[in-house]
Design a protein around this motif. Structure first.
Motif, PDB file in Angstrom:
ATOM      1  N   ALA A 236      37.671  36.750  46.826  1.00  0.00           N
ATOM      2  CA  ALA A 236      36.458  37.389  47.783  1.00  0.00           C
ATOM      3  C   ALA A 236      35.293  37.957  47.046  1.00  0.00           C
ATOM      4  CB  ALA A 236      37.122  38.496  48.696  1.00  0.00           C
ATOM      5  N   GLY A 237      35.199  38.084  45.618  1.00  0.00           N
ATOM      6  CA  GLY A 237      34.246  38.616  44.942  1.00  0.00           C
ATOM      7  C   GLY A 237      34.201  40.005  44.767  1.00  0.00           C
ATOM      8  N   THR A 238      35.411  40.894  45.139  1.00  0.00           N
ATOM      9  CA  THR A 238      35.381  42.243  45.003  1.00  0.00           C
ATOM     10  C   THR A 238      35.534  42.774  43.538  1.00  0.00           C
ATOM     11  OG1 THR A 238      37.091  42.345  46.979  1.00  0.00           O
ATOM     12  CG2 THR A 238      37.131  44.238  45.707  1.00  0.00           C
ATOM     13  N   GLY A 239      35.847  42.180  42.642  1.00  0.00           N
ATOM     14  CA  GLY A 239      35.876  42.559  41.143  1.00  0.00           C
ATOM     15  C   GLY A 239      36.756  41.748  40.275  1.00  0.00           C
ATOM     16  N   ILE A 240      37.087  42.185  39.103  1.00  0.00           N
ATOM     17  CA  ILE A 240      37.985  41.556  38.058  1.00  0.00           C
ATOM     18  C   ILE A 240      39.475  42.064  38.466  1.00  0.00           C
ATOM     19  CG2 ILE A 240      38.824  41.303  35.744  1.00  0.00           C
ATOM     20  CD1 ILE A 240      35.592  41.847  35.190  1.00  0.00           C
ATOM     21  N   ALA A 241      40.482  40.968  38.393  1.00  0.00           N
ATOM     22  CA  ALA A 241      41.739  41.317  38.616  1.00  0.00           C
ATOM     23  C   ALA A 241      42.548  40.588  37.414  1.00  0.00           C
ATOM     24  CB  ALA A 241      42.284  40.377  39.795  1.00  0.00           C
ATOM     25  N   TYR A 242      43.445  41.257  37.132  1.00  0.00           N
ATOM     26  CA  TYR A 242      44.613  41.109  35.922  1.00  0.00           C
ATOM     27  C   TYR A 242      45.971  40.759  36.421  1.00  0.00           C
ATOM     28  CZ  TYR A 242      46.215  41.457  30.901  1.00  0.00           C
ATOM     29  OH  TYR A 242      46.462  41.256  29.830  1.00  0.00           O
ATOM     30  N   VAL A 243      46.268  39.425  36.439  1.00  0.00           N
ATOM     31  CA  VAL A 243      47.480  39.203  37.079  1.00  0.00           C
ATOM     32  C   VAL A 243      48.327  38.014  36.517  1.00  0.00           C
ATOM     33  CG1 VAL A 243      46.624  39.654  39.543  1.00  0.00           C
ATOM     34  CG2 VAL A 243      46.204  37.220  38.243  1.00  0.00           C
ATOM     35  N   PRO A 244      49.479  37.864  36.776  1.00  0.00           N
ATOM     36  CA  PRO A 244      50.122  36.593  36.005  1.00  0.00           C
ATOM     37  C   PRO A 244      49.704  35.460  36.424  1.00  0.00           C
ATOM     38  CG  PRO A 244      51.844  38.277  37.226  1.00  0.00           C
ATOM     39  CD  PRO A 244      50.284  38.516  37.545  1.00  0.00           C
ATOM     40  N   GLU A 245      49.369  34.371  35.428  1.00  0.00           N
ATOM     41  CA  GLU A 245      48.599  33.296  35.449  1.00  0.00           C
ATOM     42  C   GLU A 245      49.145  32.488  36.827  1.00  0.00           C
ATOM     43  OE1 GLU A 245      47.164  29.547  32.919  1.00  0.00           O
ATOM     44  OE2 GLU A 245      48.689  31.034  31.824  1.00  0.00           O
ATOM     45  N   PRO A 246      50.371  32.348  37.190  1.00  0.00           N
ATOM     46  CA  PRO A 246      50.881  31.520  38.023  1.00  0.00           C
ATOM     47  C   PRO A 246      50.236  31.729  39.374  1.00  0.00           C
ATOM     48  CG  PRO A 246      52.719  31.880  36.713  1.00  0.00           C
ATOM     49  CD  PRO A 246      51.542  32.899  36.138  1.00  0.00           C
TER      50      PRO A 246
END
Length: 298
Positions: A236-246
């Motif tokens: 949605a364009g809120t910002g940068i996320a850091y998540v598991p690739e799957p």
């Protein structure tokens, strides 16, 4: 003196191992009052107090410890013999309780569970998805599933899937107005979607490159406790996320997200199913692990 029944002895073992009438009753499919009555009856038959009970705790007496130490190997051998006979004819029975995070349980439902239940209709699978890492023995689970780095060292661990990595991701729209950072420290100038861990603490983003490791408490106006929601917020364009690739893979493939800082995101050990090396692994668990291995080979 009338002799204790096998049911009486298993009831005692359940309470003694889990130090809880409530948990033992749930595992045995009994009411707490019925279980308490069974234990009192066993103590009357043996003429010895086996458990100390208070309103807050349960502990094992000296006599109870002696009985438990003798019962454990005897019932282990009996269970093994019965399971081998039943398993040889595809007739496994009972309940298999597994605790894992949401991603792990979802993977099992997609790859292993349908085949396993069709093959062993007598087994009831009880899968619990939760973020916090629990004591699988103390909470009455036969096994747990976590990332390799989170598996307790005293457990037997079997790989469930390949190595994975966490990725920093953002939408093209966000990056159009905020040039992608080239190094992790540059995240200080961005809106990041922060993550709340099950413990209540905020997760510090972890990066590594050529022997250099960083943990960064990133800035951001939004904090979430679910990786899938973090992906949706990033899309949605809120910002940068850091998540598991799957979690981000589909959005990366169709262009809704772009990976950044990839050279700072090394792979780590993936999901493992694990169980106590000090307890007998039931035949249903061994069969479930075999089904996992079969699925991984396809």
């Amino acid at each position: 003196m009338s002799k204790p029944t096998l049911t009486d002895l298993r009831a005692f073992m359940a309470v003694a191992e889990h130090r809880s009438f409530r948990l033992a009753a749930d595992l045995l499919g009994m009411t707490r009052s019925s279980l308490s009555h069974a234990i009192r009856g066993l103590e009357d038959k043996l003429g010895a107090r086996l458990l100390h009970r208070t309103t807050r705790s349960v502990s094992v007496t000296e006599a109870g410890e002696r009985l438990l130490n003798r019962l454990d190997p005897l019932l282990h051998d009996l269970d093994t013999a019965l399971e081998e006979v039943a398993g040889a004819h595809g007739q496994l029975q009972g309940r298999l309780r597994i605790n894992g995070n949401e991603a792990a349980i979802r993977l099992l439902l997609q790859t292993v569970v349908p085949t396993f239940l069709a093959r062993y209709p007598g087994v009831e699978l009880d899968l619990v998805a939760e973020g916090r890492l629990v004591d699988i023995v103390g909470q009455g689970f036969d096994a747990g599933i976590r990332l390799g780095e989170a598996v307790p060292k005293d457990m037997v661990a079997v790989r469930l899937g390949p190595d994975i990595r966490f990725l920093a991701v953002a939408s093209p729209d966000y990056l159009a107005g905020h040039p992608a950072p080239k190094v992790p420290d540059a995240l200080a100038g961005h809106q990041c979607i922060r993550q709340r861990l099950p413990s209540g603490k905020r997760y510090r983003w972890e990066f590594s490159k050529r022997g250099q490791s960083l943990e960064i408490d990133v800035p951001g106006a939004l904090t979430l406790d679910n990786s899938q929601l973090m992906v949706e917020a990033a899309v949605a364009g809120t910002g940068i996320a850091y998540v598991p690739e799957p979690y981000a893979r589909a959005a990366l493939d169709d262009g809704r997200l772009v990976a950044i800082l990839e050279d700072w995101c090394p792979r780590i050990p993936g999901l493992f199913i694990y169980f106590s090396r000090n307890r007998h692994a039931p035949a249903s668990l061994r069969a479930f692990i075999d089904a996992i291995r079969e699925a991984a080979e396809k």
